[in-house]
Write a protein that holds these residues in place. Sequence first.
Motif, PDB file in Angstrom:
ATOM      1  N   SER A  57      -8.994 -10.003 -46.540  1.00  0.00           N
ATOM      2  CA  SER A  57      -7.565  -9.925 -46.283  1.00  0.00           C
ATOM      3  C   SER A  57      -7.293  -9.137 -45.010  1.00  0.00           C
ATOM      4  CB  SER A  57      -6.891  -9.263 -47.478  1.00  0.00           C
ATOM      5  OG  SER A  57      -5.551  -9.021 -47.199  1.00  0.00           O
ATOM      6  N   GLN A  92      -3.152  -7.620 -49.091  1.00  0.00           N
ATOM      7  CA  GLN A  92      -3.289  -6.267 -48.540  1.00  0.00           C
ATOM      8  C   GLN A  92      -2.086  -5.813 -47.716  1.00  0.00           C
ATOM      9  OE1 GLN A  92      -6.517  -4.001 -48.152  1.00  0.00           O
ATOM     10  NE2 GLN A  92      -6.356  -4.751 -50.217  1.00  0.00           N
ATOM     11  N   TYR A 132      -1.208 -10.855 -55.571  1.00  0.00           N
ATOM     12  CA  TYR A 132      -0.329 -10.087 -54.676  1.00  0.00           C
ATOM     13  C   TYR A 132       1.045  -9.838 -55.281  1.00  0.00           C
ATOM     14  CZ  TYR A 132       1.298 -14.694 -52.923  1.00  0.00           C
ATOM     15  OH  TYR A 132       1.782 -15.956 -52.805  1.00  0.00           O
ATOM     16  N   ILE A 146      -4.410 -14.661 -49.262  1.00  0.00           N
ATOM     17  CA  ILE A 146      -5.363 -13.564 -49.107  1.00  0.00           C
ATOM     18  C   ILE A 146      -4.778 -12.467 -48.237  1.00  0.00           C
ATOM     19  CG2 ILE A 146      -7.585 -12.945 -48.078  1.00  0.00           C
ATOM     20  CD1 ILE A 146      -8.759 -15.395 -49.241  1.00  0.00           C
ATOM     21  N   ILE A 147      -4.103 -12.866 -47.176  1.00  0.00           N
ATOM     22  CA  ILE A 147      -3.514 -11.828 -46.320  1.00  0.00           C
ATOM     23  C   ILE A 147      -2.453 -11.051 -47.080  1.00  0.00           C
ATOM     24  CG2 ILE A 147      -2.100 -11.432 -44.289  1.00  0.00           C
ATOM     25  CD1 ILE A 147      -3.592 -13.450 -42.835  1.00  0.00           C
TER      26      ILE A 147
END
Lengths: 465, 109, 482, 626
Positions: D564, C290, C418, C286-287
């Motif tokens: 995020s 972005q 991503y 998830i990180i």
Amino acid sequence: MTAIIALSLFGISNLFLGFWFPRKTIQMVTLLFLVVSMALTVSDWNHELLWFGNMFRTTNTSINFSLIIQLAAFFVVAFSKAFGQDDEHTHPAEYYAIMLFSVVGAILMVSFDHMIVLFVGLEILSVAMYVLTGSDKRNLRSNEAAIKYFLMGSFTTGILLFGITLVYGATHSFYISNIGTILTNTAPESMPSFLFIGVLLIIVGLLFKVSAAPFHFWTPDVYEGAPTIFTMFMSTIVKTASFAALFHLVSGIFGSLYTVWVLPVYFISMLTLVVGNISAVYQQSVKRMLAFSSISHAGYLLLTVSSKQISTTSSILYYSLSYTLATVVAFAVLILVSEYQSARVEKPENFSSFEGLAKNNPGLALCFTISMLSLAGIPLTAGFWGKFFIFSDTFSRNIIYPVILAILMSAVGIYYYFKGIIAVYLKAGEIEKIEVPVLFKMALWACTLGTIILGVYPSLVKSVF
Amino acid sequence: MQSIPEIIRTIPLTNYIMLSSALFCIGILGVLTRRNAIIVFMAIELMLNAVNLLLAAFSSYYSDPSGQIFVFFIMAVAAAEVAVGLAIIVMIYRNIQSIDIGVLNKLKN
Amino acid sequence: MSLLFILFFPLVIGAILLVAKPKQAFAISLIASIIELVATAFVLKDAAAAENGLVFTKPWIEEAGISFSLWVDGVNGILIGLCALMVPFIVATTANSDKANNAQYQGLMLAMQTALMGAFLAKDAFLFYFFFEASLLPIYFLAAIYGGENKNAITFKFFVYTLFGSLFLLIGLIYVYLVTPGSHSSDIETLYQTAIMLPERIQGNLFLAFFIAFAIKMPIFPFHTWQPDTYTVAPTQATMLLSGIMLKMGTYGLIRLVLPMFPLGMITWGNTAIILSVIGIIYGSIIAIQQKDAKRLLAYSSFAHVGLMSAGILSQSTEGIQGALYQMLSHGINIVGLFFIIEIIERRTKSREIAQLGGITQYSYVLTVAFVILSLGSVALPLTNGFIGEFLLLKSVFDHDMILGIVAGITIILGAVYTLRLIQKTMFGNFSRITKDFEDVSSAEKWVLIPLCVLVIVGGVYPTWILNFTEPGVQALVSLLK
Amino acid sequence: MSLLLLIPLLPLIGFAINGLAYPKLSKSIAGIVGTIPPLVAFVISLQLFLNFDGQTQIIQLADWIKVADLSIPFAFQIDALSIMMLLVITGVGTLIHLYSMGYMAHDAGFGKFFSFLNLFIFFMLILVLGANFTVLFIGWEGVGLCSYLLIGFWNQKNSYGDAARKAFIMNRIGDLGFLVGIFLLIQEFGTTDYQTIFSTIKDGTEVGNIGLIAFCLFIGAMGKSAQIPLFTWLPDAMAGPTPVSALIHAATMVTAGIYMVIRANALFELSPEVLHFVGWIGLATALLGAAIGLFQNDIKKVLAYSTVSQLGYMFMGLGASAYTASFFHVMTHAFFKALLFLGAGSVIHAMSDEQDIRKMGGLKSKMPITYITFLLGTIAISGIPPFAGFFSKDEILAALYHHDFAMWCLAILGSALTSFYMFRVFILTFWGDFRGTEKQAHHLHESPWSMTIPLIILAVFSVGGGFINLPHFAGGNEFLAHWLAPILPEPHTAGEVSLFSLEMGAPLLAAFLPAIFAIYYFGIQKAVPGNDESIQGIQKVIYRKFYIDELYDFVFVRPIQVLSTFFAQVIDFLVIDLIVEGVGKTVKTASDEIRKAQTGNVGYYIFMMVVSIALILVLTLRSRIL
């Protein structure tokens, strides 16, 4: 045993040689003397003998300690460039002589079998150190260090002596072996209570010498004030000798009395670890950082005596050796760098004066780095195995929490040792090529290589210890 | 004709210990309270003398000479210490015209 | 002896480079690493042929029962292979850059290879530990001397943090070592036998000590905060070494030391460990979505991948362990390739900001294709190497716990999110101010990219060879667990 | 067997040649290299079809994943179902390759396009040939990849790239379900081989979790075949070149879900709840797609929603266990939807990439072939007899009629909507006056032969495709049903129906009436939809696709982005790292405090020593002295 006689004679002859020969020659001669005395020391190997009216005992352990001490002295002599601020008014022969005498004292401290020998050895060492500490006569810092060391040292001598006296009063003997037997054969209830006070006071006296907290206050100040070459001497020889003496006493005679001293030592070792490591973090001066580091190393060593089961000497010996090798290198590089920077910056002993050392002096930078790594206990260096042996040894005697604390603290240790490495390699700075005398350079590389060899193949000496 | 140990034994050992301890503590107090280096040093000497007294007492009490021999060693070493100590004090006096130990606190933290 | 050769050869050459500082450092180090690869290939061939793998033992610290013993079996063979395989590529990525003939840089890389090899080869637990920590030195210097902005603080944190973690391992190892009978031994196989007898509470504590050390190394949530910064700040080759090979020390440690030694500890803490690993997968993914810096994005993706490996290993099944081993290999290949592509872009544009890039495919078709293929490996598309490992890992986690398996499986969705974003924003779209006149990849760069891409495909189509190689070792290990 | 291997291998080789030689190979050679593999594959498939003896053949190629007890080989399975699929894929595929040679002739990425198309054919063939679910999964994900590559083919435009990503990611959501299904299969059966699994089921062995497995597999189908809720990617996928829409997003890939469910019919048959669910999802999708299609003005979007809707029909059929009917519809749909897309492509090509039907009109005179073929396609999809769409759709409706009356009614409604919007598009495009710009008007022309030939061939199939499975009442012999019978469960035999019963009449009415209405409204009244701003009320909601994209954006995309940022900047940076850094800070602060104890005053030092000594003595000896 012949070594101490030889060393004393050498010391005296050194005084005379000073009349005729220049500094370089005397330095070489002194080195030679130390080599000879080491050879003499080795010749006693495997001969467990008593000398001087049974007051002095040579065992393999004591020989090993003596050798480490003499080796340290050898390097200190090799690293000595100038004493004090101006070379002309100093008399190197005298300093070398004093060093030789104090080595005698140190050897007495590791081989005593009688309280007088302990006391005399300690005093020879201490009095010599008071002199050496104050040898930079016009420097007020040196003066201050000397008076502090002197006052606190003599005060502690008083404490130690009072302890010895009380033990004597309870056991009627100064002989270690006698005291040991008497203490073992007497029921604790029938011992006079002043005996316990005596035991504690003796231990306190020696803890002062190894600079265990809370008896460590003198250490940073004295180390900082003394001329660096003598700081090197103090932090290696005095420390090793004092710890050997402490270990000898604790394991030899007070083993049966462990209930009295074990708890204080247990806590003192932890306190020392914390105080030494934590205080070092904030230091800006390399010298002072090394002083606190030496306190913290005392903490690690004390782990070996903080339980009723006594540790094997081999890990202590290994630790002392690895510590000695790394420390002399650290101080040696410090001497060079601070000498170079003394005319350029205000505080030549700070980390900041090491900045950019690696650019033009890769060799020095490498030696310094390896010594820092060894002190931090990183693999590939002797320091790693030193810590390893200490930890496993301590662990095997079921001392759990202090070891965990020690491990946490060695992580803190990495922090301040790496400040040095970072300064050397990663900071920008202007340091030109520093001229290093040949002998100095050889000694430097010898210690560095020794650190690495012991780090890769510890069995080399571990099997001897 | 009583021998010396017998005379000495007429007083309980505890009293010797108490006396010496008292002397020793006075010495310690001297060290703690005084700021003049020489006087502090004298207080330390007092501590040593307390030890000497006690050693002599034990020695006589047990008729064991080694304690008294130890006393000689202490005296000799103390003399050496005095020599060095006074030299240091003189050196400091030359530099700062004072022997107040409270002034000497440049090395700290 | 051959084991000794593959262990020390890089170090010897590296030391020569460090001391002599020859002008042709790049050529020397490339040739040395290729020789190393060939030698390792022979060793692995022998190991595959031998009944119980290869073993080399010499007394080291005899008094303490610590020996200098090395072995190769199915479990570590794959990691040795990975290490030998990737280093030539990593060396080759310096071609034509300012670091190519920097003898110190090349020397440190080779020294690093020895440290990594040592950790994987060690049959003695303390030897393992020795290399485990020693590997920090070269990588620290690589990262700290040649790193980017704010390198001192970041690399220092990395060093202290990971070393701090490994100290726990040291305590644990010493404890287990002291339990061994007689004058003690630290042979890993001996430790298996003794550790397994320990009572549950102690095994639990030891499990924790070991797990924390490896969790920091890998890293596992929440011990990961050193990682993105370090990956970002370190020079690309150091990042490749870190993520491509070094983090596998942690997963390897789990397989080699934790699983067989503390089965009872697994009962107490295993679930927590798996849950942390799975949290890491999702959290990292998830990180990554972005992230603005391409290298940082890959760092988080690596974090997510390693979480899956760890979870698979901790599920204690043959599939999980084999899958983890396979995934270590694949991840090594893919992440090295991806980092290299970012490096290529950075060399030309002086930027890693995803937002500033775009349209590169108009200037370099090869780079785009390589990027896509490597990314597909990374998102585990079937017929790429990533799929085999991820399939087995997800299956093992799923068999262990259905819900965790599904949660872990979300990685295949988030991974695509991503990764595709990264591809699109760098390669596709319109060119930007800095990607204008993007120079096509040079032949030296192609020499790295193309073989890696081939490996991605070959690894996905024909995994049998490697799975068969690891099978006996893993079977032996798993049989210990029962 | 070696010939069989060529079927997937040839496209792979085509892909490799075109891909490796991409910028260097000339367009004509690239086109030929790209088109020959599917053509040869089609010929081989045809030969297989003709020589097929009804026996299922398994071809073991090699071990793929072999770990512990799990063994997943590369294996192909040839049976009635896969042969039919082979024919459709390679047949339609060849036509579309041919078409692309004309359509893409001016595109710089010509070779690349063909290599992607070939790769797609390869994966699609793997998908249908695979003898186990894992090999199917290779194809399953592989076609997703190709779909991604082809949707984003014109990658310079960011919105196209976004559409491609959306397609891939939505597919991956389904794939996760599929993967879980595979894991469950392995758990229950220890393998993913069709043969083992289905024979185990047929033997009546008790196996748990069948419902769950079927459900998970269906999630995969939802993603791939664009069912609610994973359908939004398909309309966006129209960003790709039109041949791609025809091949991938109408004829082949999107029907993979139906193929898979038919393949796994044994599993689904054992879980009626899941089948029920499948049916209702299909119905909902069919209606939703048709409803949105009503008001779309982009010619490709209309077709896309129509595809969504038709796929819904197929799932409805599956839900009613009418596997043959669904598969029949797959085939006819492949023909007429490919035809419609290609026709649309032809129009777009002529209109210089204009896709808005409001700007078209009156094209019938300018492009007669396109006009006629498009008309045939429109009739076919609307379900007007005797075109292909009528028969296939009717079979599904017939099955529904017996299965669930409510579903049937709604399906009829959907059918009516289909007929309406298709005729709307058709009329707005080809009848009336031209509404485009001058420049476009000048440029209008019929497409080259490479584009029209496929149109004609497909038109023929759209008209006559129904005869593959012509029902008895229309004089047929239900060839497809017999062909597929070995791998399907016993069909529910439907009784003879009269042409004038409700069952037959309603669909016919639903096909004709809306068509007539559309002709009246758009053809005779010449109504043209207004511009975007004029659309109001419920119509706007439908035009905006019920705001489903916005909903997903709000429910999934935004929260993940926020999460995020939150993770990176709050949890990582402020919580975890702060703790880590905090430890360091604490040590430093402690250091600063402790070192203050070092006052530099000897008196103080000695005092501390004395206190410590006293403390040690007291603490240690308190029991002894006191």
